[in-house]
Design a protein around this motif. Structure first.
Motif, short mmCIF file in Angstrom:
data_model
loop_
_atom_site.label_atom_id
_atom_site.label_comp_id
_atom_site.label_asym_id
_atom_site.label_seq_id
_atom_site.Cartn_x
_atom_site.Cartn_y
_atom_site.Cartn_z
N SER B 42 0.87 -1.27 -0.03
CA SER B 42 0.11 -0.19 -0.11
C SER B 42 0.79 1.45 -0.05
O SER B 42 0.58 2.37 0.25
CB SER B 42 -0.81 0.01 1.24
N GLU B 45 1.05 4.11 2.91
CA GLU B 45 -0.21 4.06 3.78
C GLU B 45 -0.37 2.71 4.59
O GLU B 45 -1.43 2.24 4.85
CB GLU B 45 -1.54 4.38 2.94
N GLU B 46 0.87 2.40 4.90
CA GLU B 46 0.73 1.02 5.72
C GLU B 46 0.08 1.07 7.07
O GLU B 46 -0.72 -0.09 7.28
CB GLU B 46 2.41 0.70 6.09
N ARG B 48 -2.56 2.84 7.73
CA ARG B 48 -3.77 2.89 7.63
C ARG B 48 -4.42 1.36 7.07
O ARG B 48 -5.45 1.24 7.76
CB ARG B 48 -4.06 3.81 6.45
N VAL B 49 -3.52 0.82 6.33
CA VAL B 49 -4.18 -0.55 5.82
C VAL B 49 -4.09 -1.32 7.20
O VAL B 49 -5.22 -2.17 7.31
CB VAL B 49 -3.38 -0.99 4.70
N LEU B 51 -4.48 -0.64 10.28
CA LEU B 51 -5.67 -0.51 11.08
C LEU B 51 -6.93 -0.92 10.55
O LEU B 51 -7.82 -1.40 11.38
CB LEU B 51 -5.58 1.03 11.31
N ASP B 52 -7.18 -0.39 9.26
CA ASP B 52 -8.56 -0.86 8.57
C ASP B 52 -8.69 -2.37 8.73
O ASP B 52 -9.80 -2.73 9.12
CB ASP B 52 -8.52 -0.41 7.11
N ILE B 53 -7.69 -3.12 8.09
CA ILE B 53 -7.89 -4.68 7.90
C ILE B 53 -8.11 -5.02 9.48
O ILE B 53 -8.98 -6.04 9.64
CB ILE B 53 -6.82 -5.21 7.29
#
Lengths: 229, 257
Positions: B42, B45-46, B48-49, B51-53
């Motif tokens: 990503s 945006e490491e 962020r990804v 956190l979201d997953i």
């Protein structure tokens, strides 16, 4: 029967409270995401992701797909490496893919910055870049960096590079500045003969970036300026 | 109250003995850890990804463990008639339902806390700076589980097979995330000249509304939630879950074993 009625007497006020509480939430807080039907996602995965309450994950998957698309050489030039992006293909889908990412998550700041910077500085698609950043401003009116990028893009489009430089110098001071902006500024410095400043940016990219393309571009520029790495 | 606690404790113990519980928990932790692999793709945006997953995995697996517990334990007990053994003791039916429900919530809370700790650990390793909204997102994931567990128990008492219970609960989960579309549908129908606003409004308020509770999806929204909105969201969740649980008591009290 009596028991059922007494239970219903207990349930009805609770139901009233739940409806009243939901109404109070709606009155105070407008749901901040556009309907998935209006977004019209290109993949059923994003659609289902949203239905399951995983909208940001869907946006992340669309983002990864965008990066994969942009990281792949287009068409006949597949045997060539380390070319500048605009030499590697047109990437016609870049703009709609950026739009999809930010419509799935309208608060994904980096996607606007990356998309706007890439479309404008790598592909000279200024109008698309500005449209994307304007969408960013609409969704995030307090995020001032979008305005900075728009100004830099407008000056670049009108070739007023002296006005672009201070804007980009400000932009690269922030951690979330995409590499494409740094590279663009370094190229302006190089063209203007300000080699020390250009070298400082390339060295910064080499020291901080993990993207293979950005690193190899930095290395080749430094080599060109005879700074061995 | 003592009896409710005893049944809740029994539910927790029974759940822990279940292989499904460990499978779900293990699978969730694997997904959270594998989010690191996704984050590598990503770019910048490491975190962020991850956190979201991570938050997505916590929610989906908390949801799965809650519906499997609700359907498996309550419906399973009715099918193999072992429920008669409990009801022959001095346990009232509402105590049984509330006990089961409390037990399921306790185990879900434990799951969520465990998975959140794993995710926080991973995020801190990646240099993430703590954001208060993380706690809010996790709390609201639990509120969604509070609602869906109550509905899962109600559905398992109404339906005849575990598969139909699970699919109906899943269907409600999906519908709860698109309740806002009913407004859109109403708008489209009004343009076509079809007036069913009252009917759609009734459905809108009767269905669980998970959209507003889904803070993890609009965690980046610049105008954060204020205290009073959070208060009404919590009130909504508790009131809705209470309605579903008392309805379960109503259905259960009319059942004959």
């Amino acid at each position: 029967m009596k028991k059922s009625i007494s239970l219903l007497i207990l349930i009805l006020p609770l139901l009233g409270l739940s409806i009243f509480a939901q109404y109070q939430v709606e009155k105070r807080f407008e749901f901040p995401l556009p309907s998935i039907v209006e977004v019209k996602p290109s993949s059923f995965i994003y659609f289902w992701g949203s239905l399951l309450g995983l909208r940001r994950v869907s946006s992340d998957l669309a983002w990864i797909r965008l990066l994969q698309y942009y990281g792949t050489l287009e068409g006949e030039e597949e045997h060539v490496h380390h070319l500048h992006h605009h030499q590697r293909g047109e990437y016609e889908e870049l703009f709609p893919m950026c739009q999809e990412v930010v419509r799935l998550d309208p608060y994904f700041h980096y996607a606007y910055l990356f998309g706007g910077g890439t479309l404008a500085f790598n592909h000279q698609r200024y109008d698309e870049a500005i449209e994307l950043l304007q969408e960013g401003i609409k969704n995030n009116p307090k995020f001032w960096k979008f305005r900075l990028y728009i100004a830099a893009i407008v000056y670049t489009k009108t070739k007023q590079y002296d006005k672009v430089v201070p804007l980009l110098e400000e932009a690269i001071r922030y951690r979330d500045c995409p590499e494409v902006v740094k590279i663009f500024l370094a190229n302006i410095y190089k063209a203007k003969g300000e080699y020390v400043k250009a070298i400082a940016i390339w060295e910064n990219i080499l020291a901080t970036n993990r993207d293979e393309w950005a690193r190899s571009a930095a290395e080749s520029h430094l080599k060109e300026m005879e700074i061995p790495r | 109250m003592k009896k409710i606690f005893a049944i809740a404790e029994y539910t927790v113990k029974e759940n822990i003995r279940h292989k499904v519980f460990y499978t779900i928990l293990l699978f969730a932790l694997v997904i959270i850890i594998s989010s690191v692999l996704f984050s590598m793709l990503s770019g910048e945006e490491e975190t962020r990804v991850i956190l979201d997953i991570g938050l997505g995995a916590i929610e989906i697996f908390a949801f799965l463990s809650a519906i499997f517990a609700a359907v498996g334990l309550v419906l399973g007990e009715m099918e193999n008639k072992s429920i008669s053994l409990i009801l022959t003791r001095p346990v009232r039916r509402f105590e049984y339902i509330w006990g089961r429900y409390s037990g399921i919530l306790s185990i879900s809370l434990f799951n969520i806390l465990l998975m959140s700790s794993g995710l926080l650990f991973l995020l801190f390793i990646k240099g993430w700076s703590f954001d208060f909204r993380f706690l809010l997102a996790v709390t609201f994931i639990f509120l969604k589980v509070v609602i869906i567990s109550a509905l899962a128990i109600l559905i398992s008492l109404i339906s005849t097979s575990p598969i139909s219970s699970i699919s109906m609960t899943f269907f409600l989960w999906v519908l709860g995330h698109v309740t806002d579309h009913l407004k859109y549908l109403n708008h489209v129908l009004l343009e076509e000249g079809v007036k069913i606003t009252i009917f759609l409004k009734a459905i809108y308020y009767l269905l669980p509304n998970f959209q507003y509770l889904n803070i993890k999806d609009y965690i980046g929204y610049p105008n954060p939630l204020v205290g009073t909105t959070i208060f009404w969201q919590v009130a909504y969740s508790l009131a809705y879950a209470s309605v579903a649980t008392w309805l379960s008591v109503l259905v259960f009290s009319r059942k004959e074993f």
